[in-house]
Design a protein around this motif. Sequence first.
Motif, short mmCIF file in Angstrom:
data_model
loop_
_atom_site.label_atom_id
_atom_site.label_comp_id
_atom_site.label_asym_id
_atom_site.label_seq_id
_atom_site.Cartn_x
_atom_site.Cartn_y
_atom_site.Cartn_z
N ALA A 66 47.35 -1.41 -42.06
CA ALA A 66 48.42 -1.50 -41.07
C ALA A 66 49.70 -2.06 -41.67
O ALA A 66 50.81 -1.74 -41.19
CB ALA A 66 47.97 -2.37 -39.89
N LEU A 113 53.75 -0.39 -37.65
CA LEU A 113 52.60 -1.23 -37.31
C LEU A 113 52.81 -2.65 -37.83
O LEU A 113 52.45 -3.63 -37.16
CB LEU A 113 51.32 -0.64 -37.88
CG LEU A 113 50.91 0.74 -37.36
CD1 LEU A 113 49.55 1.14 -37.89
CD2 LEU A 113 50.90 0.77 -35.83
N LEU A 136 44.62 -1.69 -34.77
CA LEU A 136 45.73 -1.29 -35.63
C LEU A 136 45.22 -0.86 -37.01
O LEU A 136 45.73 0.10 -37.60
CB LEU A 136 46.72 -2.45 -35.78
CG LEU A 136 47.53 -2.82 -34.53
CD1 LEU A 136 48.35 -4.07 -34.79
CD2 LEU A 136 48.44 -1.66 -34.11
N ALA A 182 45.75 2.87 -38.56
CA ALA A 182 46.37 3.10 -39.87
C ALA A 182 45.42 3.83 -40.81
O ALA A 182 45.82 4.75 -41.52
CB ALA A 182 46.79 1.76 -40.48
#
Length: 334
Positions: free
Chosen positions: A289, A295, A174, A178
């Motif tokens: 994130a 997210l 994640l 991001a």
Amino acid sequence: MPDSVEVGVMAVLSAKHAIGAAVEAARWAPSVHNTQPWTFSISGEEISLRADPDRKLRVSDASGRELLISCGAALYTLRTAMRCEGFEPVVRILPDPDRPSLLATLRPGTEAYPDESIKLLAGEIERRRTHRAGFADMPVPDNLIERLSRAATGEGATLTPVRSPEAVRVIALLTQAAQGVQAQDRRFSLEMIRWGRPPGSRRKDGVPARGYPRRPVHTDPDFPQRDYSWRHDWGSQADQRTATSVGVVALLTTPGDSRQEWIDAGQALQHVLLHASAYGASAAFHTQALEMGPLREFLRHELCSDEYPQMIMRLGITFDDKESVRRPLSEIVE
């Protein structure tokens, strides 16, 4: 023996000294990109902590969540320094709904001799450093992680070490996703570049060149760091042989997501960081994130038991002696 007037004068002078020491200490609190988004004012024996909207990250932190976490860390530092000076602080958080930038007031209360734990934390205020690379291949003791979790709980937040390798891998992915999206967004890039300082810069905010690695230091799984150098040959030369460990991944969460809880998260964060520093551990932060709503919501529901994630961090051992900069009091005290 001193008479009552003399005793009263001594008490006032002692309180004023404690106020000055607390503000001096608070400027060393951690903040996102070292933006130092706070100002202080002193009226009599009361300190007011205010958010500085000019230092808000308008692209990556439109809600002001990271700004208030940073200011919460400054508030915990004020409290710790005042306790170290022999006073129990009296704190009011968000005391005036009509003045949203006024985050807290603090004044010296009853005299209280500081215990060894307070002295220990206060001694780390200027020594604590944020880490921006991998860690040495040395374990962080489980009993230290447990103490850090208790420190966060005492401030109204939860620090949860992520023990599952699969969950660590998900958080890393994640973070990578991001970072990749933000790197393609010119607004994100320009905002971050604003806070990366070149070698020789005289600015007293942002991240100095010695505070971030010249080349990415990859861990397994990889937790990418911000690219403060941005196509320049800036930064420190990391030791790739000994500084590639992920360390212990941990999530700092709160039950709700109000301004009060953002400040609580900042206080918990600084308590954790000072305690970790006292025992030789440092923290690396990964907010990428958390700056992207979908997210962050995924993390909340899938890995945080529906609590709100306020910080993703890695805890580990490093032997780097990094530079840190802070603005002078003349710029932050009104």
